[in-house]
Design an enzyme around this catalytic site. Sequence first.
Site, PDB file in Angstrom:
ATOM      1  N   HIS A  88     -43.092  38.613  13.072  1.00 27.08           N
ATOM      2  CA  HIS A  88     -44.331  37.760  12.675  1.00 27.08           C
ATOM      3  C   HIS A  88     -44.731  36.616  13.842  1.00 27.08           C
ATOM      4  O   HIS A  88     -43.874  36.019  14.289  1.00 27.08           O
ATOM      5  CB  HIS A  88     -43.985  36.945  11.409  1.00 27.08           C
ATOM      6  N   CYS A 120     -47.831  34.963   5.005  1.00 29.45           N
ATOM      7  CA  CYS A 120     -47.362  35.621   6.224  1.00 29.45           C
ATOM      8  C   CYS A 120     -46.467  36.474   5.952  1.00 29.45           C
ATOM      9  O   CYS A 120     -46.268  37.441   6.936  1.00 29.45           O
ATOM     10  CB  CYS A 120     -47.049  34.512   7.313  1.00 29.45           C
ATOM     11  N   ASN A 174     -51.913  33.919  15.061  1.00 30.99           N
ATOM     12  CA  ASN A 174     -51.290  33.907  13.817  1.00 30.99           C
ATOM     13  C   ASN A 174     -52.015  34.402  12.821  1.00 30.99           C
ATOM     14  O   ASN A 174     -52.921  33.825  12.631  1.00 30.99           O
ATOM     15  CB  ASN A 174     -50.750  32.367  13.255  1.00 30.99           C
TER      16      ASN A 174
HETATM   17  O1  UT7 Z   1     -47.330  31.669   9.725  1.00 30.40           O
HETATM   18  C1  UT7 Z   1     -46.801  31.024   8.767  1.00 30.40           C
HETATM   19  C2  UT7 Z   1     -45.632  30.051   9.316  1.00 30.40           C
HETATM   20  N1  UT7 Z   1     -46.210  29.008  10.279  1.00 30.40           N
HETATM   21  C3  UT7 Z   1     -45.452  28.676  11.414  1.00 30.40           C
HETATM   22  O2  UT7 Z   1     -44.592  29.270  11.621  1.00 30.40           O
HETATM   23  C4  UT7 Z   1     -45.919  27.597  12.158  1.00 30.40           C
HETATM   24  C5  UT7 Z   1     -44.617  26.629  12.428  1.00 30.40           C
HETATM   25  N2  UT7 Z   1     -44.819  25.586  13.277  1.00 30.40           N
HETATM   26  C6  UT7 Z   1     -45.407  25.452  14.325  1.00 30.40           C
HETATM   27  O3  UT7 Z   1     -45.616  26.602  15.009  1.00 30.40           O
HETATM   28  C7  UT7 Z   1     -45.560  24.302  15.298  1.00 30.40           C
HETATM   29  O4  UT7 Z   1     -44.769  23.252  14.455  1.00 30.40           O
HETATM   30  C8  UT7 Z   1     -46.782  23.756  15.595  1.00 30.40           C
HETATM   31  C9  UT7 Z   1     -47.355  24.673  16.655  1.00 30.40           C
HETATM   32  C10 UT7 Z   1     -47.762  23.985  14.400  1.00 30.40           C
HETATM   33  C11 UT7 Z   1     -46.726  22.470  16.308  1.00 30.40           C
HETATM   34  O5  UT7 Z   1     -45.842  22.399  17.329  1.00 30.40           O
HETATM   35  P1  UT7 Z   1     -44.679  21.080  17.283  1.00 30.40           P
HETATM   36  O6  UT7 Z   1     -43.727  21.434  18.491  1.00 30.40           O
HETATM   37  O7  UT7 Z   1     -44.123  21.231  15.889  1.00 30.40           O
HETATM   38  O8  UT7 Z   1     -45.865  19.839  17.190  1.00 30.40           O
HETATM   39  P2  UT7 Z   1     -45.725  18.467  16.534  1.00 30.40           P
HETATM   40  O9  UT7 Z   1     -46.371  18.998  15.111  1.00 30.40           O
HETATM   41  O10 UT7 Z   1     -44.528  17.999  16.320  1.00 30.40           O
HETATM   42  O11 UT7 Z   1     -46.839  17.752  17.402  1.00 30.40           O
HETATM   43  C12 UT7 Z   1     -46.349  17.195  18.278  1.00 30.40           C
HETATM   44  C13 UT7 Z   1     -47.610  16.367  18.919  1.00 30.40           C
HETATM   45  C14 UT7 Z   1     -48.186  15.321  17.765  1.00 30.40           C
HETATM   46  O12 UT7 Z   1     -48.512  14.206  18.505  1.00 30.40           O
HETATM   47  P3  UT7 Z   1     -47.484  12.821  18.431  1.00 30.40           P
HETATM   48  O13 UT7 Z   1     -47.298  12.449  16.848  1.00 30.40           O
HETATM   49  O14 UT7 Z   1     -46.447  13.274  19.309  1.00 30.40           O
HETATM   50  O15 UT7 Z   1     -48.437  11.768  19.203  1.00 30.40           O
HETATM   51  C15 UT7 Z   1     -49.462  16.098  17.398  1.00 30.40           C
HETATM   52  O16 UT7 Z   1     -50.340  14.971  16.596  1.00 30.40           O
HETATM   53  O17 UT7 Z   1     -48.835  17.127  19.127  1.00 30.40           O
HETATM   54  C16 UT7 Z   1     -49.876  16.750  18.498  1.00 30.40           C
HETATM   55  N3  UT7 Z   1     -50.759  17.845  18.284  1.00 30.40           N
HETATM   56  C17 UT7 Z   1     -51.661  18.318  19.214  1.00 30.40           C
HETATM   57  N4  UT7 Z   1     -52.080  17.884  20.413  1.00 30.40           N
HETATM   58  C18 UT7 Z   1     -52.996  18.543  21.100  1.00 30.40           C
HETATM   59  C19 UT7 Z   1     -50.780  18.609  17.321  1.00 30.40           C
HETATM   60  N5  UT7 Z   1     -51.848  19.631  17.295  1.00 30.40           N
HETATM   61  C20 UT7 Z   1     -52.211  19.423  18.390  1.00 30.40           C
HETATM   62  C21 UT7 Z   1     -53.086  20.134  19.316  1.00 30.40           C
HETATM   63  N6  UT7 Z   1     -53.382  19.736  20.433  1.00 30.40           N
HETATM   64  N7  UT7 Z   1     -53.909  21.291  18.748  1.00 30.40           N
END
Ligand code: UT7
Length: 331
Positions: free
Chosen positions: A258, A121, A288
Amino acid sequence: MTGETGAKTCRAVAVGIGHYLPERVVPNSEFEAMVDTSDEWIRARSGIERRHFAAEGETTSDLGIKAAQAALDNAGLTPGDIDAIIVATSTPDLTFPSVATMIQAGLGMRHGFAFDVQAVCAGFIYALSTANAFILSGQANRVLVIGAETFSRIMDWEDRTTCVLFGDGAGALILEAGDGDGSNADRGILAVDLHSDGQFRDLLYVDGGVSRTQSSGVLKMEGKEVFRHAVEKLAQTAHTALDRAGLGADDVDWIVPHQANLRIITRTAQKMGVGMDRVIVTVQDHGNTSAASIPLALSVGVAQGHIKPGDLLVAEAIGGGLAWGSAVLRW
Ligand code: UT7
């Protein structure tokens, strides 16, 4: 190719920008039938509303050729005017040759040189920095810098934590040797700052490759951890690059970040002390697109009339590696 500009200071100046997005637009709602997710979750957690996916058979170089043609048209140039092509990509058509040589052939270019840069990225920042070095050293006079990706090809469609986040597209920027007086009022690239730290290579990777699995693999990400690093490292690198150029946050007309996550974009701008009215945001429409996201955002920002000649831009990105960096550029 000409090395001598006759100027006090040579600068790599932006003279053309363009982009291409595949025709197929995929709204968040399409994922609701595939994995346990919702439009609300995707919007709230990432800011993404839709993304473009390449058609079957449509490759990264196909997208790159169209973006390059748009940038050439924008600059009023032809492929004959270009000395070098640098493509930032992690999703090449084939293991080799480079996407850059495929784009070179697609443009009908038989001279100069072309190669790919792989910094995931952060790839476009790395490619920009490389092009800048070629221009400042006199090895090239005009460089076509392209970010092109088909991340839809490396998705695990059963992994809801990643498959909803990425999209396909390409953006292209033409840099040309120009005259400057050495001050930060010059047009062109004023500073760059690059970093990587391979100890974090397991936070974001693709689980296949030529040497290890003889397959292309799918993307794996520890989203929360990458998020934490992004928020910490992006404002830092942007400040370093601005400092190097003798500039501060108040001088910034536009952050061109980005486009991974609206929450990362917002927090980085907050940390930098720059209002969201001075940030180009396209993540809602593109998702992304990895190395393509910055040139896509630049192209949209220019086309919509936000970015104007003389504006001071800061581009920043982080991704797999981890690799991150920023560039300060006066448009
Ligand atoms: O480009 C390269 C660099 N990449 C990035 O910069 C990405 C960086 N990370 C992110 O953008 C975020 O961490 C994400 C968008 C990937 C995730 O957001 P988050 O606020 O960090 O969510 P999380 O991973 O803590 O997940 C929260 C909850 C989890 O459930 P529990 O454990 O709280 O029950 C996940 O299992 O959301 C759940 N979850 C989803 N729910 C519905 C994860 N993916 C999904 C989904 N739909 N697609």
